[in-house]
Design a protein around this motif. Structure first.
Motif, mmCIF file in Angstrom:
data_model
loop_
_atom_site.group_PDB
_atom_site.id
_atom_site.type_symbol
_atom_site.label_atom_id
_atom_site.label_comp_id
_atom_site.label_asym_id
_atom_site.label_seq_id
_atom_site.Cartn_x
_atom_site.Cartn_y
_atom_site.Cartn_z
ATOM 1 N N GLU A 1 3.605 -30.047 -19.859
ATOM 2 C CA GLU A 1 3.101 -29.203 -20.994
ATOM 3 C C GLU A 1 2.491 -30.032 -21.990
ATOM 4 O OE1 GLU A 1 5.843 -25.999 -22.096
ATOM 5 O OE2 GLU A 1 5.877 -25.150 -20.195
ATOM 6 N N ILE A 2 3.490 -31.035 -22.447
ATOM 7 C CA ILE A 2 2.956 -31.851 -23.400
ATOM 8 C C ILE A 2 1.726 -32.778 -23.021
ATOM 9 C CG2 ILE A 2 3.754 -33.701 -24.692
ATOM 10 C CD1 ILE A 2 6.479 -32.500 -24.901
ATOM 11 N N ALA A 3 1.953 -33.293 -21.873
ATOM 12 C CA ALA A 3 0.683 -34.092 -21.154
ATOM 13 C C ALA A 3 -0.418 -33.112 -21.237
ATOM 14 C CB ALA A 3 1.182 -34.723 -19.801
ATOM 15 N N HIS A 4 -0.427 -31.939 -20.883
ATOM 16 C CA HIS A 4 -1.583 -31.125 -20.676
ATOM 17 C C HIS A 4 -2.306 -31.071 -22.356
ATOM 18 C CE1 HIS A 4 -4.318 -27.995 -19.197
ATOM 19 N NE2 HIS A 4 -3.624 -27.249 -20.296
ATOM 20 N N LYS A 5 -1.260 -30.513 -23.192
ATOM 21 C CA LYS A 5 -1.729 -30.614 -24.320
ATOM 22 C C LYS A 5 -2.408 -31.799 -24.956
ATOM 23 C CE LYS A 5 1.549 -26.990 -25.769
ATOM 24 N NZ LYS A 5 2.815 -26.392 -26.465
ATOM 25 N N ILE A 6 -1.806 -33.043 -24.653
ATOM 26 C CA ILE A 6 -2.356 -34.265 -25.006
ATOM 27 C C ILE A 6 -3.694 -34.531 -24.336
ATOM 28 C CG2 ILE A 6 -2.146 -36.684 -24.746
ATOM 29 C CD1 ILE A 6 0.900 -36.192 -25.493
ATOM 30 N N LYS A 7 -3.838 -34.051 -23.026
ATOM 31 C CA LYS A 7 -5.276 -34.200 -22.391
ATOM 32 C C LYS A 7 -6.283 -33.141 -22.915
ATOM 33 C CE LYS A 7 -3.750 -35.232 -17.635
ATOM 34 N NZ LYS A 7 -3.428 -34.642 -16.307
ATOM 35 N N LYS A 8 -5.823 -32.085 -23.439
ATOM 36 C CA LYS A 8 -6.606 -31.054 -24.275
ATOM 37 C C LYS A 8 -7.163 -31.823 -25.535
ATOM 38 C CE LYS A 8 -6.171 -27.004 -24.228
ATOM 39 N NZ LYS A 8 -5.675 -25.483 -24.260
ATOM 40 N N GLU A 9 -6.089 -32.091 -26.356
ATOM 41 C CA GLU A 9 -6.278 -32.804 -27.496
ATOM 42 C C GLU A 9 -7.329 -34.224 -27.426
ATOM 43 O OE1 GLU A 9 -6.448 -33.062 -31.665
ATOM 44 O OE2 GLU A 9 -5.837 -31.410 -30.544
ATOM 45 N N LEU A 10 -7.018 -35.044 -26.592
ATOM 46 C CA LEU A 10 -7.847 -35.954 -26.393
ATOM 47 C C LEU A 10 -9.211 -35.917 -25.833
ATOM 48 C CD1 LEU A 10 -7.866 -39.284 -25.774
ATOM 49 C CD2 LEU A 10 -7.275 -38.867 -23.334
ATOM 50 N N LYS A 11 -9.494 -34.599 -25.096
ATOM 51 C CA LYS A 11 -10.890 -34.395 -24.776
ATOM 52 C C LYS A 11 -11.620 -33.805 -26.037
ATOM 53 C CE LYS A 11 -13.397 -31.351 -21.518
ATOM 54 N NZ LYS A 11 -13.310 -30.237 -20.594
ATOM 55 N N LYS A 12 -10.698 -33.055 -27.006
ATOM 56 C CA LYS A 12 -11.444 -32.339 -28.183
ATOM 57 C C LYS A 12 -11.863 -33.690 -29.194
ATOM 58 C CE LYS A 12 -8.774 -29.902 -31.135
ATOM 59 N NZ LYS A 12 -8.276 -28.888 -31.661
ATOM 60 N N LEU A 13 -10.940 -34.547 -29.064
ATOM 61 C CA LEU A 13 -11.176 -35.761 -29.939
ATOM 62 C C LEU A 13 -12.201 -36.526 -29.508
ATOM 63 C CD1 LEU A 13 -7.560 -37.159 -30.842
ATOM 64 C CD2 LEU A 13 -9.100 -36.083 -32.258
ATOM 65 N N LYS A 14 -12.519 -36.475 -28.142
ATOM 66 C CA LYS A 14 -13.872 -37.507 -27.685
ATOM 67 C C LYS A 14 -14.903 -36.636 -28.063
ATOM 68 C CE LYS A 14 -11.486 -39.597 -23.751
ATOM 69 N NZ LYS A 14 -11.614 -40.010 -22.235
ATOM 70 N N THR A 15 -15.060 -35.102 -27.941
ATOM 71 C CA THR A 15 -15.943 -34.553 -28.495
ATOM 72 C C THR A 15 -16.274 -34.654 -29.845
ATOM 73 O OG1 THR A 15 -15.431 -32.698 -26.681
ATOM 74 C CG2 THR A 15 -16.843 -32.113 -28.204
ATOM 75 N N ILE A 16 -15.192 -34.499 -30.672
ATOM 76 C CA ILE A 16 -15.582 -34.824 -32.212
ATOM 77 C C ILE A 16 -16.100 -36.273 -32.451
ATOM 78 C CG2 ILE A 16 -14.172 -35.153 -34.040
ATOM 79 C CD1 ILE A 16 -12.336 -32.830 -33.215
ATOM 80 N N ASP A 17 -15.719 -37.140 -31.694
ATOM 81 C CA ASP A 17 -16.216 -38.537 -31.852
ATOM 82 C C ASP A 17 -17.613 -38.878 -31.275
ATOM 83 O OD1 ASP A 17 -15.787 -41.258 -32.319
ATOM 84 O OD2 ASP A 17 -15.798 -41.648 -30.096
ATOM 85 N N MET A 18 -18.116 -37.792 -30.384
ATOM 86 C CA MET A 18 -19.432 -37.944 -29.952
ATOM 87 C C MET A 18 -20.227 -37.204 -31.119
ATOM 88 S SD MET A 18 -19.834 -39.727 -27.376
ATOM 89 C CE MET A 18 -21.602 -39.254 -26.969
ATOM 90 N N GLU A 19 -19.685 -36.028 -31.714
ATOM 91 C CA GLU A 19 -20.265 -35.596 -32.800
ATOM 92 C C GLU A 19 -20.623 -36.301 -34.045
ATOM 93 O OE1 GLU A 19 -18.167 -32.052 -33.536
ATOM 94 O OE2 GLU A 19 -19.035 -30.853 -31.499
ATOM 95 N N LYS A 20 -19.502 -36.927 -34.248
ATOM 96 C CA LYS A 20 -19.631 -37.813 -35.503
ATOM 97 C C LYS A 20 -20.605 -39.062 -35.127
ATOM 98 C CE LYS A 20 -16.316 -35.833 -37.882
ATOM 99 N NZ LYS A 20 -16.489 -35.388 -39.122
ATOM 100 N N LYS A 21 -20.621 -39.505 -33.904
ATOM 101 C CA LYS A 21 -21.684 -40.673 -33.744
ATOM 102 C C LYS A 21 -23.189 -40.070 -33.911
ATOM 103 C CE LYS A 21 -18.769 -43.460 -30.864
ATOM 104 N NZ LYS A 21 -18.490 -43.864 -29.439
#
Length: 127
Positions: free
Chosen positions: A32-52
């Motif tokens: 479950e923790i790994a799944h949450k981390i994957k979701k957070e990682l995906k969200k951070l990548k999206t945020i990073d692309m938005e910032k770029k």
């Protein structure tokens, strides 16, 4: 004499079963923790692309300002300084997100290794 041996073996089996259940619960929690981390990682990548994208848009604004030199030099300097500050803030934000991403990626790798170890132990216990 056989009866105590049977009881000992039964107790060992009960202990192993309890241990297996606790390890299984732990493995599920780690999953479950790994799944949450994957979701957070995906969200951070999206945020990073938005910032770029925002950063690239700010660069376009700077280029646009350069083409409009009709404005007074002080006004242009003031606008460029404001945009420069915005860009610096975005860079800092992107840097922080990259650090979080590295941390989450490292944690995910560690959890993957732990999950593999748990699976290996579970398979050994089954045999």
């Amino acid at each position: 004499m056989e009866k105590p041996q049977v009881l000992i073996l039964q107790n060992e089996l009960k202990e192993l079963h309890k241990n297996m259940e606790s390890q299984h619960d732990l493995m599920e929690k780690k999953g479950e923790i790994a799944h949450k981390i994957k979701k957070e990682l995906k969200k951070l990548k999206t945020i990073d692309m938005e910032k770029k994208t925002i950063l690239n848009n700010n660069l376009d604004i700077i280029c646009n300002l350069e083409s409009k030199i009709v404005k007074s030099p002080q006004r242009i300097k003031k606008e460029l300084k404001i945009l420069s500050n915005k860009i610096e803030n975005e860079k800092i934000s992107i840097s922080k997100n990259n650090e979080k991403l590295k941390y989450d990626t490292n944690k995910y790798q560690q959890l993957s290794i732990l999950n593999e170890l748990i699976n290996t132990r579970m398979n050994e216990m089954k045999q």
